[in-house]
Design a protein around this motif. Structure first.
Motif, PDB file in Angstrom:
ATOM      1  N   LEU A 187       0.887  -1.234  -0.169  1.00  0.00           N
ATOM      2  CA  LEU A 187       0.158  -0.018  -0.032  1.00  0.00           C
ATOM      3  C   LEU A 187       0.823   1.228   0.096  1.00  0.00           C
ATOM      4  O   LEU A 187       0.407   2.061  -0.747  1.00  0.00           O
ATOM      5  CB  LEU A 187      -0.949  -0.073   1.441  1.00  0.00           C
TER       6      LEU A 187
ATOM      7  N   ALA B  79      -5.322  -5.254 -12.651  1.00  0.00           N
ATOM      8  CA  ALA B  79      -5.775  -4.945 -11.429  1.00  0.00           C
ATOM      9  C   ALA B  79      -6.828  -6.099 -10.910  1.00  0.00           C
ATOM     10  O   ALA B  79      -6.664  -6.317  -9.736  1.00  0.00           O
ATOM     11  CB  ALA B  79      -6.710  -3.646 -11.669  1.00  0.00           C
TER      12      ALA B  79
ATOM     13  N   LEU C 148      -6.095  -8.166  -7.436  1.00  0.00           N
ATOM     14  CA  LEU C 148      -6.863  -8.593  -6.423  1.00  0.00           C
ATOM     15  C   LEU C 148      -7.014 -10.160  -6.120  1.00  0.00           C
ATOM     16  O   LEU C 148      -7.069 -10.679  -4.861  1.00  0.00           O
ATOM     17  CB  LEU C 148      -8.485  -8.414  -6.857  1.00  0.00           C
TER      18      LEU C 148
ATOM     19  N   LEU D  11      -4.004 -10.955  -3.768  1.00  0.00           N
ATOM     20  CA  LEU D  11      -4.308 -10.533  -2.848  1.00  0.00           C
ATOM     21  C   LEU D  11      -4.988 -11.439  -1.934  1.00  0.00           C
ATOM     22  O   LEU D  11      -5.058 -11.895  -0.870  1.00  0.00           O
ATOM     23  CB  LEU D  11      -5.413  -9.135  -2.595  1.00  0.00           C
TER      24      LEU D  11
ATOM     25  N   ALA E 263      -7.874  -1.485   2.271  1.00  0.00           N
ATOM     26  CA  ALA E 263      -7.634  -0.551   1.373  1.00  0.00           C
ATOM     27  C   ALA E 263      -6.700  -0.805   0.313  1.00  0.00           C
ATOM     28  O   ALA E 263      -7.036  -0.156  -1.007  1.00  0.00           O
ATOM     29  CB  ALA E 263      -6.374   0.515   2.222  1.00  0.00           C
ATOM     30  N   LEU E 264      -6.159  -1.899   0.056  1.00  0.00           N
ATOM     31  CA  LEU E 264      -5.378  -2.337  -1.376  1.00  0.00           C
ATOM     32  C   LEU E 264      -6.448  -3.070  -2.037  1.00  0.00           C
ATOM     33  O   LEU E 264      -6.378  -2.627  -3.253  1.00  0.00           O
ATOM     34  CB  LEU E 264      -4.748  -3.756  -0.697  1.00  0.00           C
ATOM     35  N   VAL E 265      -7.744  -3.632  -1.467  1.00  0.00           N
ATOM     36  CA  VAL E 265      -8.868  -3.889  -2.400  1.00  0.00           C
ATOM     37  C   VAL E 265      -9.206  -2.764  -3.220  1.00  0.00           C
ATOM     38  O   VAL E 265      -9.391  -2.520  -4.325  1.00  0.00           O
ATOM     39  CB  VAL E 265      -9.850  -4.587  -1.700  1.00  0.00           C
TER      40      VAL E 265
ATOM     41  N   VAL F 256      -7.742   0.204  -3.303  1.00  0.00           N
ATOM     42  CA  VAL F 256      -6.645   0.527  -4.481  1.00  0.00           C
ATOM     43  C   VAL F 256      -6.970   0.031  -6.046  1.00  0.00           C
ATOM     44  O   VAL F 256      -6.904   0.793  -6.969  1.00  0.00           O
ATOM     45  CB  VAL F 256      -5.303   0.783  -4.088  1.00  0.00           C
ATOM     46  N   ALA F 257      -6.977  -1.273  -5.900  1.00  0.00           N
ATOM     47  CA  ALA F 257      -7.155  -2.210  -7.021  1.00  0.00           C
ATOM     48  C   ALA F 257      -8.358  -1.924  -7.734  1.00  0.00           C
ATOM     49  O   ALA F 257      -8.024  -1.757  -9.097  1.00  0.00           O
ATOM     50  CB  ALA F 257      -6.940  -3.745  -6.667  1.00  0.00           C
TER      51      ALA F 257
ATOM     52  N   LEU G  74      -7.690   1.601  -9.473  1.00  0.00           N
ATOM     53  CA  LEU G  74      -6.790   1.364 -10.657  1.00  0.00           C
ATOM     54  C   LEU G  74      -7.272   0.942 -11.688  1.00  0.00           C
ATOM     55  O   LEU G  74      -7.453   1.143 -12.970  1.00  0.00           O
ATOM     56  CB  LEU G  74      -5.456   0.570 -10.353  1.00  0.00           C
ATOM     57  N   PHE G  75      -8.454  -0.119 -11.552  1.00  0.00           N
ATOM     58  CA  PHE G  75      -9.064  -0.746 -12.509  1.00  0.00           C
ATOM     59  C   PHE G  75      -9.972   0.317 -13.096  1.00  0.00           C
ATOM     60  O   PHE G  75     -10.094   0.467 -14.539  1.00  0.00           O
ATOM     61  CB  PHE G  75      -9.954  -1.881 -12.002  1.00  0.00           C
TER      62      PHE G  75
ATOM     63  N   ALA H 294      -8.124   2.570 -15.281  1.00  0.00           N
ATOM     64  CA  ALA H 294      -7.691   2.010 -16.653  1.00  0.00           C
ATOM     65  C   ALA H 294      -8.927   2.066 -17.526  1.00  0.00           C
ATOM     66  O   ALA H 294      -8.818   2.141 -18.742  1.00  0.00           O
ATOM     67  CB  ALA H 294      -7.202   0.692 -16.372  1.00  0.00           C
TER      68      ALA H 294
END
Lengths: 266, 338, 335
Positions: B159, B325, B329, B332, C152-154, C156-157, C160-161, C164
């Motif tokens: 992150l 992306a 996921l 993750l 948060a990472l989910v 962010v992904a 980003l998607f 794009a």
């Protein structure tokens, strides 16, 4: 026993567990009014699950929890919250709350969040803080309290809820022996002076023996036994429930059963 | 940790690396030929192949040799660079979410190049490689310091890296807008191999070859790096020296890739996972196969970018982000299951 | 004693709010002096009152300043609500991709609907995009078991998607690229009186909800078990807080695009200043959001004359390091 006629909280043919696996089945339990009930059992036996189901935090797979003779699942959550409060094992609080602010949340079921705190509410909060010995710490943020003080603050919140029934999930975990006794003595006081029904999950058999009027032993997928500590706590029961050999002798001070484990029976 | 990943990922039994390599190579060849035939003026496959082996000086021949082939070659070089850099950085940090992009290294290279271009517009071609190295190394060092402090778990580190990337990307955008070069924004933010020329291929190729060779020669040592540090030490490994070498290779590979194609994302993250899932944790095999899988993925993405918006072109960095992306996921998700 | 402590916290929040307000006003006036024609402060004041420069001030510069304030305040409050609902200090709509999805929704809606309907379709697209983004976050995030960084990472992904995808649509429809750049980066350029009216109206409509949610915000900090014990349904409480956050985000994105990091920065700065109680946090966070966006716009306008850096980019440059700082500070805590 005449428990059933003096029990506001009971269950009928309750089965608990998660989607595929049942932990407890066919549980019929009646919590005696005005008494301290201790739930004991090995890790994973389902005693906490049972407590949470009685407090409608978890839904049973089958069967019903009855509050004043009515199925708890059909009652409005706020109505239940005026009769029954549950204190989780390690409760999470909003950041930076003071003791008094925490305690005020206990008034929620009586007023809702949109109405202001009334004079009456403040009096109840004050009494709850006094009963838990926190009157000098009311403006202290929770994160600056000792473990025992924090536990008392949560109990104060439950008290402010003014519920006749109080469920506590392992109220003494993470506390040292002095703070454990501090909390247990407080609970006994509340029971004796205010007549509140208390149900708690405890790990220490001797705490259960000393403080509870009624013990529920959970084992082997159901209620193994229930009754007065003196009648219930026998070497046989301890072996069945915990797989531990123990001697039980009368406590030198007050005559309650005192369990002395011998060795683990492999 | 990486070792344990490798173990669990080969649960179903690893596939023979040579077979995987052969399949990858065939697919790569197909992707390249498809890339050469497809375009505004479509060439039949036979004609394209003919021209490839015997150029005849016609317009079609020039199209193949001066436009489409360099593009495919650039995709091969950039794909190799990013994939190997991804393998190394995931091994070095023992973090399956690490990659030149998610750790902000690509964006660091990109920002420094853009800044240098503003002050010294005469920088062209090979000159952009050095600022790229400087940018990649700076961010790489910052991330290494964060990782080494040991207070962040894998996800927090990723992150932090992505946040660095977002900030640097915003800076790049600001600088380009401030200097009226807004039309380059997509190139410097998402990356593209549009308009590739042989000159760009020649710029990156030496670094690709050096980096890949160094990674292969040192491959055996990286296996030990994947174990935890104490085990590595007890095996007589100088972890610091191997780690430093890996870091230098990462900077060279990622920096030179950014210098010619902008910061293309997700290749460095995905390829190591794909390869490790197929063949397990042996680093020699993983590095070699990544060097084939990276080009395969980038060429395919480029092809998709050229076909899906035809006759317009979607820059390949956008395609890799669209594929990457959701794949991120999934990585993750597997991370959480563990 | 109780009263004095409460009063002290109130006073602190009040003074912080007043200072923020004063700075906002100063930036607003300053913002209205700058432009193709430089005006003096007195000319601006005169123009606002209907004097000589009235046209340029009221038609061009005032709307821009007002939009910055309103949208910044919305982002600031949206961040407070989402962080409170999810009990996650990193969960602000901009970090977790909701703003990007809202921007994408707006862009797509503008693309498919006839221009005459754009005034309706774009807001609808924004709301739809924000809702879809929030639902994706919650569905995927929930199955992850809810670690702070994981969620948060989910997000962010997802962001980003969404970004794009928007860039891809930009390639498909190059003529609309200018618009999509705005949705993508966030800018208060070209704000009009109509936009000010629309956003004000939206915020007025949201106000009762904001008020109700604000009263319930503190309770969101409890664990679900405690909430149930108090007779509060956790799903309804958190769902309500998230809904208000999404509505505020949608309103702000519809007027200024996907601004980065304001929803993260404002609540945290406010928490440092006045603590975590909702009654102090919410208004101060709104003010700091407004302050930050106004300042970002002003900086963007003057830093690269004659070019203008979109406020969203400036905000990302200011706010991004804050996220990294938070990560370092929070490292080792929670999970």
């Amino acid at each position: 026993m005449t428990e059933a006629s003096h029990s506001r909280l009971s269950s009928k043919d309750l089965s608990l567990g998660y989607a595929t696996t049942k932990i407890l089945e066919h549980v019929d339990i009646a919590i005696p009014d005005g008494k301290i009930t201790a739930m004991i059992g090995a890790n994973g036996s389902g005693k906490s699950t049972l407590l949470k189901t009685l407090g409608r935090i978890l839904q049973p797979i089958d069967g019903t929890v009855l509050l004043d003779g009515r199925a708890i699942a059909g009652l409005p959550s706020r109505d239940i919250a005026r009769t029954l409060a549950l204190l989780p094992q390690s409760p999470v609080s909003p950041d930076g709350l003071t003791v008094r602010q925490l305690c005020r949340f206990g008034r929620h079921p009586h007023k809702g969040m949109l109405t202001r705190t009334t004079r009456h509410d403040e009096e109840i909060v004050e009494q709850a803080l006094a009963a838990t010995g926190l009157s000098d710490l009311t403006e202290r943020p929770l994160d600056r309290l000792s473990g025992g003080q924090r536990q008392r603050a949560w109990i104060a919140m439950a008290l402010a809820q003014e519920t006749p029934i109080l469920l506590l999930d392992e109220p003494t975990t993470y506390l040292d022996i002095a703070h454990q006794l501090e909390v247990l003595n407080l609970l006994r006081d509340l029971n004796r002076t205010q007549g509140r029904t208390i149900v708690m999950v405890v790990h220490d058999l001797n705490h259960a023996a000393q403080y509870a009027d009624h013990i529920v032993a959970v084992a082997n997928g159901g209620i193994h036994a229930a009754g007065r500590p003196v009648d219930l706590l026998t070497p046989d029961l301890i072996r069945t429930v915990f797989d531990v050999d123990a001697m039980v002798i009368p406590h030198p001070a007050d005559g309650t059963p005192l369990c002395l484990p011998l060795s683990i029976d492999f | 940790m990486a070792a344990s990943i490798a173990k669990s990922e080969t649960r179903n039994g690893p596939v023979n690396p040579i077979a995987v390599g052969a399949v990858f190579l065939v697919l790569l060849a197909i992707a390249i030929v498809a890339g050469i035939t497809f375009g505004v003026s479509n060439l039949p496959v036979s004609r394209a192949l003919n021209l490839l082996f015997s150029p005849d000086g016609s317009a079609d021949s020039a199209l193949v040799w001066d436009v489409r082939l360099p593009r495919a070659m650039l995709a091969i070089a950039v794909g190799t660079n990013l994939a190997i850099a991804g393998v190394l950085i995931q091994t070095l940090t023992r973090n399956p979410l690490a990659s030149p992009q998610t750790f902000g290294i690509n964006a660091g290279a990109s920002l420094v190049i853009v800044v240098c271009l503003i002050f010294w517009p005469e920088i062209r071609g090979a000159g952009m490689v050095w600022p790229a190295f400087a940018g990649a190394a700076t961010i790489g060092f910052a991330m290494w310091a964060l990782a080494a402090s040991g207070t962040m778990n894998d996800m927090k580190l990723a992150l932090a890296g992505i946040s660095i990337q977002l900030v640097l990307a915003a800076l790049v955008q600001a600088i380009l807008i401030a200097n009226n070069t807004a039309q380059d924004i997509v190139y410097w933010l998402a990356g593209s191999i549009n308009g590739a020329q042989w000159s760009k291929v020649w710029i990156i190729l030496p670094f690709t070859l050096t980096g890949a060779a160094a990674a292969l020669i040192a491959g055996r040592h990286f296996d030990i790096l994947a174990l935890d540090e104490t085990t590595g030490l007890s095996l007589g490994q100088n972890a610091k020296r191997v780690g430093g070498l890996a870091a230098i290779i990462i900077v060279i590979l990622a920096g030179s890739a950014v210098a010619v194609s902008g910061p293309i994302g997700f290749i460095g993250l995905l390829v190591p996972h794909i390869v490790r899932r197929l063949v397990g944790g042996d680093h020699m095999a993983v590095i070699i196969l990544s060097a084939i899988c990276g080009p395969l993925l980038l060429n395919s993405a480029d092809l998709i970018g050229r076909m899906t918006a035809f006759p317009a072109e979607t820059p390949v960095g956008i395609v890799t982000a669209l594929i990457g992306a959701p794949a991120f996921l999934m990585i993750l998700w597997r991370q959480r299951v563990r | 004693m109780s009263a004095s402590v409460t009063n002290r916290a109130d006073l602190r929040a009040f003074s912080a709010g007043m200072i923020a307000l004063a700075v906002i006003l100063a930036i607003a006036v300053l913002g209205m002096t700058i432009g193709a024609v430089t005006l003096s402060v007195s000319q601006v004041v005169d123009g606002l009152a209907g004097g000589k420069s009235a046209f340029i001030v009221t038609q061009y510069r005032a709307p821009r300043v007002v939009i910055s304030i309103l949208a910044g305040a919305s982002f600031g409050m949206a961040g407070v609500f989402l962080q409170g609902a999810l009990r996650n200090p990193l969960a602000s709509p901009d970090v977790v991709g909701i703003t990007k999805c809202a921007g994408l929704g707006a862009f797509l809606a503008g693309l498919v609907s006839p221009p005459a309907l754009a005034i309706w379709s774009i807001p609808a697209g924004v709301v739809a995009g924000a809702v879809v983004g929030a639902m994706m976050l919650l569905t995927i995030g929930r199955s992850f078991g809810g670690g702070i960084a994981a969620l948060a990472l989910v997000g962010v992904a997802i962001g980003l998607f969404g970004q794009a995808l928007m860039q891809y649509v930009m390639v498909l429809f190059p003529t609309r690229a200018d618009q999509s750049m705005i949705w993508l980066a966030g800018s208060v350029y070209g704000s009009t009186g109509a936009k000010v009216m629309a956003l004000s109206l939206w915020l007025v409509l949201c106000l009762p909800l904001v008020f109700i949610a604000g009263l319930r915000l503190d309770a969101g900090g409890f664990g679900d078990e405690t909430l149930i014990s108090l007779g509060i349904l956790p799903g309804r409480l958190r769902g309500g807080l998230i809904t208000v956050s999404v509505l505020l985000t949608a309103g702000a994105v519809a007027s200024v695009g996907s601004m980065g990091f304001l929803g993260l920065l404002a609540p945290h700065a406010a928490r440092l200043l006045v603590g975590a109680r909702a009654r102090h946090l919410l208004p101060v966070s709104a003010l700091i959001g407004a302050l930050t966006l106004s300042a970002a716009d002003l900086i963007g306008r003057v830093i690269a004359l004659p070019n203008e850096i979109p406020a969203g980019i400036v905000a990302a440059v200011i706010g991004g390091p804050y996220l990294i700082f938070l990560l370092i500070k929070e490292a080792g805590r929670h999970d």
